[in-house]
Design a protein around this motif. Structure first.
Motif, mmCIF file in Angstrom:
data_model
loop_
_atom_site.group_PDB
_atom_site.id
_atom_site.type_symbol
_atom_site.label_atom_id
_atom_site.label_comp_id
_atom_site.label_asym_id
_atom_site.label_seq_id
_atom_site.Cartn_x
_atom_site.Cartn_y
_atom_site.Cartn_z
ATOM 1 N N VAL A 1 -0.638 -7.707 46.151
ATOM 2 C CA VAL A 1 -1.037 -6.910 44.984
ATOM 3 C C VAL A 1 -0.473 -7.534 43.710
ATOM 4 C CG1 VAL A 1 -0.754 -4.705 43.799
ATOM 5 C CG2 VAL A 1 -1.302 -4.734 46.227
ATOM 6 N N PHE A 2 0.790 -7.960 43.762
ATOM 7 C CA PHE A 2 1.430 -8.610 42.608
ATOM 8 C C PHE A 2 0.666 -9.873 42.214
ATOM 9 C CE2 PHE A 2 4.414 -11.897 41.111
ATOM 10 C CZ PHE A 2 4.801 -11.323 39.913
ATOM 11 N N PHE A 3 0.304 -10.687 43.223
ATOM 12 C CA PHE A 3 -0.469 -11.904 42.955
ATOM 13 C C PHE A 3 -1.808 -11.566 42.301
ATOM 14 C CE2 PHE A 3 1.699 -14.306 46.669
ATOM 15 C CZ PHE A 3 2.740 -14.666 45.831
ATOM 16 N N ASN A 4 -2.399 -10.440 42.731
ATOM 17 C CA ASN A 4 -3.699 -10.038 42.198
ATOM 18 C C ASN A 4 -3.600 -9.713 40.709
ATOM 19 O OD1 ASN A 4 -6.384 -9.377 42.062
ATOM 20 N ND2 ASN A 4 -6.214 -7.467 43.191
ATOM 21 N N TYR A 5 -2.477 -9.140 40.293
ATOM 22 C CA TYR A 5 -2.302 -8.798 38.878
ATOM 23 C C TYR A 5 -1.794 -9.986 38.065
ATOM 24 C CZ TYR A 5 -3.087 -3.879 39.860
ATOM 25 O OH TYR A 5 -3.660 -2.678 40.218
ATOM 26 N N GLN A 6 -0.944 -10.816 38.690
ATOM 27 C CA GLN A 6 -0.316 -11.915 37.956
ATOM 28 C C GLN A 6 -1.181 -13.177 37.905
ATOM 29 O OE1 GLN A 6 2.560 -11.242 36.481
ATOM 30 N NE2 GLN A 6 2.708 -13.239 35.468
ATOM 31 N N TRP A 7 -1.764 -13.546 39.047
ATOM 32 C CA TRP A 7 -2.566 -14.770 39.118
ATOM 33 C C TRP A 7 -3.869 -14.493 39.867
ATOM 34 C CZ3 TRP A 7 2.685 -15.237 40.998
ATOM 35 C CH2 TRP A 7 3.570 -15.734 40.040
ATOM 36 N N PRO A 8 -4.740 -13.659 39.312
ATOM 37 C CA PRO A 8 -5.960 -13.255 40.019
ATOM 38 C C PRO A 8 -6.926 -14.409 40.300
ATOM 39 C CG PRO A 8 -6.054 -12.549 37.736
ATOM 40 C CD PRO A 8 -4.667 -13.059 37.964
ATOM 41 N N ASP A 9 -6.957 -15.411 39.402
ATOM 42 C CA ASP A 9 -7.936 -16.490 39.543
ATOM 43 C C ASP A 9 -7.389 -17.728 40.251
ATOM 44 O OD1 ASP A 9 -9.837 -14.956 38.145
ATOM 45 O OD2 ASP A 9 -8.976 -15.605 36.230
ATOM 46 N N THR A 10 -6.114 -17.698 40.613
ATOM 47 C CA THR A 10 -5.533 -18.881 41.276
ATOM 48 C C THR A 10 -4.949 -18.505 42.633
ATOM 49 O OG1 THR A 10 -3.511 -18.508 39.977
ATOM 50 C CG2 THR A 10 -5.090 -20.142 39.146
ATOM 51 N N VAL A 11 -3.734 -17.943 42.617
ATOM 52 C CA VAL A 11 -3.053 -17.645 43.875
ATOM 53 C C VAL A 11 -3.814 -16.605 44.691
ATOM 54 C CG1 VAL A 11 -0.917 -16.809 44.935
ATOM 55 C CG2 VAL A 11 -0.812 -18.192 42.863
ATOM 56 N N PHE A 12 -4.199 -15.498 44.029
ATOM 57 C CA PHE A 12 -4.887 -14.443 44.785
ATOM 58 C C PHE A 12 -6.277 -14.893 45.218
ATOM 59 C CE2 PHE A 12 -7.282 -10.482 45.392
ATOM 60 C CZ PHE A 12 -6.477 -9.906 46.360
ATOM 61 N N ALA A 13 -6.946 -15.665 44.378
ATOM 62 C CA ALA A 13 -8.266 -16.190 44.758
ATOM 63 C C ALA A 13 -8.156 -17.053 46.005
ATOM 64 C CB ALA A 13 -8.866 -16.991 43.605
#
Length: 486
Positions: A370-382
């Motif tokens: 969830v944190f990755f989704n808010y912090q780096w949505p287009d890189t890490v979470f993608a």
């Protein structure tokens, strides 16, 4: 639940102590799920938020032919569930297909598919928590989106920690709302289609919209396969009931009912509801994509506040998916721990029969995602999202190959337990393998699909490599194999 012997591979004899002896002292899962819980988990398992949210894009891409896309994927799911039901009815286990892969294909297979499946649901936790938070923030903007995501995750974590019965109760009501909503939508929609809905100003288009805008294949027959890629992942979750059956009083009966009912569930909830949308308005109506297919259909009928009504239903679907995702990830972690493929703490349960460490570990990774989704949505979470995108298809493939081997093992060891049988074995099993393989190959021709397949394959290769290295080290050190599943 009685203990069962796990084979590290076909014809392999256990070379270590039976695992049921190990887990007995640690406590075990309890039969806290009632028949009504299992029935609703089975029904609701095929209704994900993706059906409500993602169906509009599929309709826009394939037109009325999207019905054939749903039918093809639904057929695959029916066959896969029949295979899984055959194994689960004979050998109920908390790890379901991961345990059976361990028994039939080897420890590397059970380890790999178990961790991949766990990874898939941990990422789903982040996706669904964010989706739910967006809806809740639109209702109560005073609480930030990340705050709602935190609240939702904490509430459902607490539910799962109390007891398996509390998970079952929450899921019973969540799934019940989804089932009633879609059932009502299909009935009301049919009345509107034929112009007999009281109080509606919809003239009743009959079946004309299926062909009056470019025909049934407006984008060509090839769009059926494009539609398959867009809808295949909305079916993930059908297999949850086979994991949950291990915590019910009559696992065999629960699995039989779920397996036998999967055909009508897919026919009514997927094909039925999409059919209603396509007959109520033209497939290329802009509102299908702008508002969502179900909201657009409700607006055409004249249902007031259709958007708000659908928001409530989608939120319920999201909460249901979160609840089941957390349950599923924790039970897979519990099973992996019991087989020595995860920390031993994962296989311990508290006095209420809840695998506390497995639940909390899954939640922690869910929060990180969830944190990755808010912090780096287009890189890490993608990356996380795409690298888990094809896991559903990998799971289905493993189930198929496992069933090919498990049929012989069950017939040798306990033929009387083969109460659910795959139809036309082994021909339909091989046909299903071919269908799934074709979808994976076809995904490589699609830009978005190619990235999902390649990244998921990369993660799968890494997990398999880890499992093979662990197995090689175990053999060199002379450590006995951990066998058996409680």
């Amino acid at each position: 639940m009685t203990s069962q012997t796990t084979l590290a591979g076909p014809g392999h004899q256990p070379d270590g102590p039976d695992r049921s002896d190990r887990t007995e002292s640690q406590g075990g899962l309890q039969a806290g799920l009632k028949n009504r819980h299992l029935s609703m988990i089975a029904i609701g398992g095929v209704i994900g938020a993706g059906l409500f949210v993602g169906s509009g894009a599929g309709i826009a891409a394939a037109g009325p032919a999207i019905l054939l896309s749903y039918a093809l994927v639904g057929l695959m799911v029916v066959f896969v569930m029949r295979m899984l039901g055959e194994m689960a009815a004979a050998r109920p286990a908390s790890g379901s297909f991961s345990t059976y892969a361990d028994q039939a294909l080897g420890r590397w297979a059970g380890f790999s598919i178990g961790w991949l499946y766990w990874f898939f649901w941990v990422v789903v936790l982040a996706v669904e928590a964010t989706a739910g938070a967006k809806i809740l923030e639109s209702w109560v903007p005073g609480v930030p989106q990340w705050g709602w995501a935190l609240i939702v995750m904490l509430v459902l974590t607490a539910t799962n920690l109390v007891s398996v019965g509390s998970y079952g109760e929450f899921e019973f009501w969540f799934a019940g709302i989804k089932v009633v909503a879609i059932g009502a939508f299909v009935i009301v929609g049919l009345l509107a289609v034929f112009g007999v809905l009281p109080g509606s100003d919809h003239a009743g288009s009959g079946l004309s919209h299926l062909t009056d805008t470019g025909g049934f294949f407006p984008e060509g027959p090839g769009a059926i396969l494009t539609g398959v890629l867009m809808v295949v992942f909305s079916f993930m979750g059908s297999e949850i009931v086979t994991l949950a059956a291990g915590e019910s009083e009559n696992p065999q009966r629960a699995v039989q009912k779920a397996t036998n009912s999967v055909i009508w569930r897919i026919a009514v909830f997927y094909l039925g509801s999409i059919f209603i949308v396509l007959t109520l308005l033209p497939w290329n109506d802009p509102s299908i994509v702008e508002k969502g297919s179900y909201v657009a259909a409700l607006d055409v009928i004249g249902i007031p506040h259709a958007g708000q009504v659908m928001d409530v239903i989608v939120l319920t679907a999201v909460l249901s998916c979160l609840n089941s995702g957390l349950y599923t990830a924790s039970r897979m972690a519990f099973s992996l721990g019991g087989r020595g493929d995860a920390p031993k703490a994962f296989a311990r349960t508290n006095k209420r029969g809840v695998p506390q460490a497995a639940i909390l570990s899954s939640v922690v990774f869910g929060f990180v995602a969830v944190f990755f989704n808010y912090q780096w949505p287009d890189t890490v979470f993608a990356f996380l999202l795409n690298s888990s995108g094809a896991v559903a298809l990998f799971v289905w493939l493993v189930i198929c190959f496992t069933q090919l081997r498990m049929r012989g093992i069950i017939l040798r060891e306990s033929p009387e337990k083969l109460v659910v049988r795959m139809w036309l074995f082994p021909y339909l099993t091989w046909a299903t393998i071919a269908m799934i393989s074709f979808v994976l190959v076809y995904m490589l021709t699609d830009d978005a699909g190619r990235e999902q397949v390649l990244l998921s394959l990369l993660v799968a290769v890494l997990v398999v490599a880890v499992s093979l290295v662990r197995e090689a080290r175990r053999r060199r050190s002379g450590e006995p194999a951990v066998t058996g599943e409680r």
